[in-house]
Scaffold this motif. Structure first.
Motif, PDB file in Angstrom:
ATOM      1  N   UNK A 288      40.495  48.004  41.979  1.00 49.09           N
ATOM      2  CA  UNK A 288      39.968  47.147  43.286  1.00 49.09           C
ATOM      3  C   UNK A 288      40.389  45.822  43.139  1.00 49.09           C
ATOM      4  N   UNK A 289      39.951  45.098  42.077  1.00 50.76           N
ATOM      5  CA  UNK A 289      40.167  43.860  41.981  1.00 50.76           C
ATOM      6  C   UNK A 289      41.543  43.270  41.904  1.00 50.76           C
TER       7      UNK A 289
ATOM      8  N   UNK B 192      24.901  56.699  33.205  1.00 49.42           N
ATOM      9  CA  UNK B 192      26.318  56.562  33.142  1.00 49.42           C
ATOM     10  C   UNK B 192      26.721  55.752  34.658  1.00 49.42           C
ATOM     11  N   UNK B 193      26.057  56.267  35.744  1.00 47.05           N
ATOM     12  CA  UNK B 193      26.371  55.423  36.977  1.00 47.05           C
ATOM     13  C   UNK B 193      26.069  54.091  36.852  1.00 47.05           C
ATOM     14  N   UNK B 194      24.865  53.472  36.412  1.00 46.75           N
ATOM     15  CA  UNK B 194      24.475  52.383  36.151  1.00 46.75           C
ATOM     16  C   UNK B 194      25.186  51.755  35.288  1.00 46.75           C
ATOM     17  N   UNK B 195      25.592  52.033  34.360  1.00 49.98           N
ATOM     18  CA  UNK B 195      26.760  51.722  33.316  1.00 49.98           C
ATOM     19  C   UNK B 195      28.150  51.264  34.068  1.00 49.98           C
ATOM     20  N   UNK B 196      28.405  52.287  34.815  1.00 51.44           N
ATOM     21  CA  UNK B 196      29.526  52.080  35.683  1.00 51.44           C
ATOM     22  C   UNK B 196      29.606  50.765  36.320  1.00 51.44           C
ATOM     23  N   UNK B 197      28.436  50.557  37.139  1.00 52.73           N
ATOM     24  CA  UNK B 197      28.099  49.447  38.131  1.00 52.73           C
ATOM     25  C   UNK B 197      28.282  48.094  37.334  1.00 52.73           C
ATOM     26  N   UNK B 198      27.745  48.188  36.144  1.00 50.85           N
ATOM     27  CA  UNK B 198      27.866  46.897  35.407  1.00 50.85           C
ATOM     28  C   UNK B 198      29.206  46.536  35.068  1.00 50.85           C
ATOM     29  N   UNK B 199      29.902  47.723  34.574  1.00 51.13           N
ATOM     30  CA  UNK B 199      31.377  47.431  34.425  1.00 51.13           C
ATOM     31  C   UNK B 199      32.290  47.205  35.370  1.00 51.13           C
ATOM     32  N   UNK B 200      31.871  47.824  36.552  1.00 46.49           N
ATOM     33  CA  UNK B 200      32.502  47.504  37.880  1.00 46.49           C
ATOM     34  C   UNK B 200      32.634  46.014  38.036  1.00 46.49           C
ATOM     35  N   UNK B 201      31.554  45.490  38.008  1.00 44.95           N
ATOM     36  CA  UNK B 201      31.217  43.837  38.314  1.00 44.95           C
ATOM     37  C   UNK B 201      32.088  43.294  37.413  1.00 44.95           C
ATOM     38  N   UNK B 202      32.277  43.358  35.940  1.00 45.09           N
ATOM     39  CA  UNK B 202      32.899  42.676  35.074  1.00 45.09           C
ATOM     40  C   UNK B 202      34.369  42.783  35.278  1.00 45.09           C
ATOM     41  N   UNK B 203      34.934  43.744  35.376  1.00 44.93           N
ATOM     42  CA  UNK B 203      36.127  44.416  35.629  1.00 44.93           C
ATOM     43  C   UNK B 203      36.769  44.006  36.971  1.00 44.93           C
ATOM     44  N   UNK B 204      36.118  44.023  37.824  1.00 45.27           N
ATOM     45  CA  UNK B 204      36.778  43.721  39.241  1.00 45.27           C
ATOM     46  C   UNK B 204      36.736  42.094  39.431  1.00 45.27           C
ATOM     47  N   UNK B 205      35.733  41.429  39.003  1.00 46.56           N
ATOM     48  CA  UNK B 205      35.665  40.163  39.105  1.00 46.56           C
ATOM     49  C   UNK B 205      36.973  39.363  38.228  1.00 46.56           C
ATOM     50  N   UNK B 206      37.121  40.002  37.060  1.00 42.17           N
ATOM     51  CA  UNK B 206      38.289  39.320  36.151  1.00 42.17           C
ATOM     52  C   UNK B 206      39.544  39.815  36.921  1.00 42.17           C
ATOM     53  N   UNK B 207      39.741  40.918  37.379  1.00 44.56           N
ATOM     54  CA  UNK B 207      41.135  41.579  37.977  1.00 44.56           C
ATOM     55  C   UNK B 207      41.196  40.630  39.245  1.00 44.56           C
ATOM     56  N   UNK B 208      40.290  40.359  39.882  1.00 42.97           N
ATOM     57  CA  UNK B 208      40.283  39.747  41.253  1.00 42.97           C
ATOM     58  C   UNK B 208      40.853  38.198  40.950  1.00 42.97           C
TER      59      UNK B 208
ATOM     60  N   UNK C 171      42.640  37.398  38.237  1.00 40.00           N
ATOM     61  CA  UNK C 171      43.948  37.478  37.747  1.00 40.00           C
ATOM     62  C   UNK C 171      44.769  37.961  39.031  1.00 40.00           C
ATOM     63  N   UNK C 172      44.510  38.868  39.749  1.00 41.87           N
ATOM     64  CA  UNK C 172      45.337  39.109  40.921  1.00 41.87           C
ATOM     65  C   UNK C 172      45.672  37.849  41.836  1.00 41.87           C
ATOM     66  N   UNK C 173      44.762  37.110  42.043  1.00 48.52           N
ATOM     67  CA  UNK C 173      44.944  36.227  43.080  1.00 48.52           C
ATOM     68  C   UNK C 173      45.607  34.808  42.495  1.00 48.52           C
ATOM     69  N   UNK C 174      45.673  34.849  41.342  1.00 46.32           N
ATOM     70  CA  UNK C 174      46.499  33.729  40.380  1.00 46.32           C
ATOM     71  C   UNK C 174      45.498  32.624  40.329  1.00 46.32           C
TER      72      UNK C 174
END
Length: 98
Positions: free
Chosen positions: A21-22, A62-78, A80-83
């Motif tokens: 998504x990011x 697992x859902x709460x861990x997924x939420x924390x991982x979502x934030x970290x990965x999506x912000x990093x990818x955002x 990176x994707x935006x340059x």
């Protein structure tokens, strides 16, 4: 032991979904204004907080861990994707790339 394995699986799934998504959101806000980038970032954080809170309320770790991982990965990818590069204006980066 099994709870830890399932929690790690949830984290990996949340990170993979967040990265996807990011990157897609980053590509969309690449040429836009800064406020669209920050709006996407705030939306990602709110979504991750909602996912984490839902996991805690329902009692699904697992859902709460997924939420924390979502934030970290999506912000990093955002980013990176935006340059985006901190401290370097977009016009300056585009001039260097030519």
């Amino acid at each position: 032991m099994m709870d830890a394995i399932v929690a790690v699986g949830g984290g990996l799934l949340g990170a993979a979904a967040g990265a996807w998504v990011g990157l897609r959101a980053g590509a969309r806000v690449r040429t836009g204004r800064s406020r669209t980038f920050w709006l996407a970032a705030v939306s990602i954080v709110i979504g991750g907080i909602a996912l984490t809170a839902a996991g805690l309320l329902v009692g699904m770790r697992p859902m709460s861990v997924a939420g924390v991982a979502w934030i970290a990965a999506a912000l990093t990818a955002l980013k990176y994707g935006a340059g985006r590069v901190p401290g370097v204006p977009l016009a300056s980066r585009e001039a260097r790339q030519r």
